[in-house]
Scaffold this motif. Structure first.
Motif, short mmCIF file in Angstrom:
data_model
loop_
_atom_site.label_atom_id
_atom_site.label_comp_id
_atom_site.label_asym_id
_atom_site.label_seq_id
_atom_site.Cartn_x
_atom_site.Cartn_y
_atom_site.Cartn_z
N ASP A 12 0.84 -1.20 0.00
CA ASP A 12 0.00 0.00 0.00
C ASP A 12 0.88 1.25 0.00
N GLU A 14 0.05 4.11 0.73
CA GLU A 14 -0.32 4.97 1.84
C GLU A 14 0.32 4.55 3.15
N SER A 16 -0.10 1.60 4.91
CA SER A 16 -0.81 0.66 5.78
C SER A 16 -0.19 -0.74 5.63
N ARG A 20 -2.57 -3.39 -1.68
CA ARG A 20 -3.59 -2.63 -2.40
C ARG A 20 -3.52 -3.02 -3.87
N TRP A 27 -4.36 3.23 -8.43
CA TRP A 27 -4.61 2.46 -7.22
C TRP A 27 -6.12 2.44 -6.94
#
Length: 238
Positions: A12, A14, A16, A20, A27
């Motif tokens: 991910d 981001e 996390s 993803r 994404w």
């Protein structure tokens, strides 16, 4: 030039601790856990079981080798004692046949010694560590964008050999449901409530044939996912 990522599950961006889905251009909102606690426990238990079996096999082999070696040494000692007794009896009953010429000295080169039996080398047992197992790569989302359910949640033939069964693993109490989507377009839904301390629930659909199943969806408070068809996973509760 920036390398273009192929479509698939990637870390991910981001930050996390999940994967993803990258559809090749952007994404998406679909995420998937990198690994589940029940799956880790199962893999570790298998590794420990294989390792224990290897250790037991090694000890059995060593015991067999030591027993054979001890039996061989006892037989050689018995043969030597019998030969000494025979020589002593012959010297006592036939003194006239003894030669007056002393025997030549025995040189070190004339001495024959039997080397002790050495057991063959035994290979150390091999065991599969949990970290050595191939990493699980989840399949892509379905045609409706639903991500795959974390393992070992799955579905397969029922325990009696007919119908289908969906096995759901979850953490803590929650209201869940299983939806069997048939190839005919019909859906059959079963709701359930996972109690505190219960991490497994089985949804049994005895009237649905495996060949008529298009997809099995699992609905939880955190969202919807589709269960992968795996008969062994569906029978874990037995």
């Amino acid at each position: 030039m920036t390398e273009q990522l192929p479509p698939g599950w990637h870390p991910d961006p981001e930050g996390s601790p999940q994967l993803r889905w990258w559809d090749g251009t952007q994404w998406t909102s679909q995420t998937h856990p990198t690994e589940t606690a029940p799956n880790k426990k199962m893999r570790l238990w298998k590794a420990l079981t294989l390792g224990a079996a290897g250790v037991v096999a090694l000890w059995v082999l060593v015991a067999v080798i030591l027993n054979v070696t001890g039996e061989t040494d006892r037989m050689r000692a018995d043969d030597a004692a019998k030969a000494a007794q025979s020589a002593s009896a012959a010297a006592t009953t036939s003194p006239s046949t003894a030669s007056s010429t002393p025997p030549p000295p025995v040189t070190p080169a004339d001495r024959t010694t039997s080397a002790p039996a050495v057991p063959p080398p035994v290979a150390a047992p091999t065991s599969s560590a949990a970290g050595g197992l191939p990493a699980y790569v989840p399949p892509p989302p379905d045609e409706d964008g639903n991500p795959p359910c974390p393992l070992p949640t799955g579905w397969g033939v029922g325990a009696t050999g007919s119908g289908v069964m969906a096995t759901v693993w979850t953490d803590g109490p929650a209201a869940v449901s299983a939806t069997v989507r048939k190839t005919s377009g019909e859906d059959e839904v079963q709701p359930a409530t996972i109690k505190s301390g219960q991490d497994l629930h089985e949804f049994d659909f005895p009237s649905i044939e495996e060949s008529s199943v298009k997809e099995v969806l699992i609905n939880t408070p955190t969202g919807r996912c589709y269960a992968t068809p795996d008969p062994e996973t569906a029978a874990l509760g037995h």
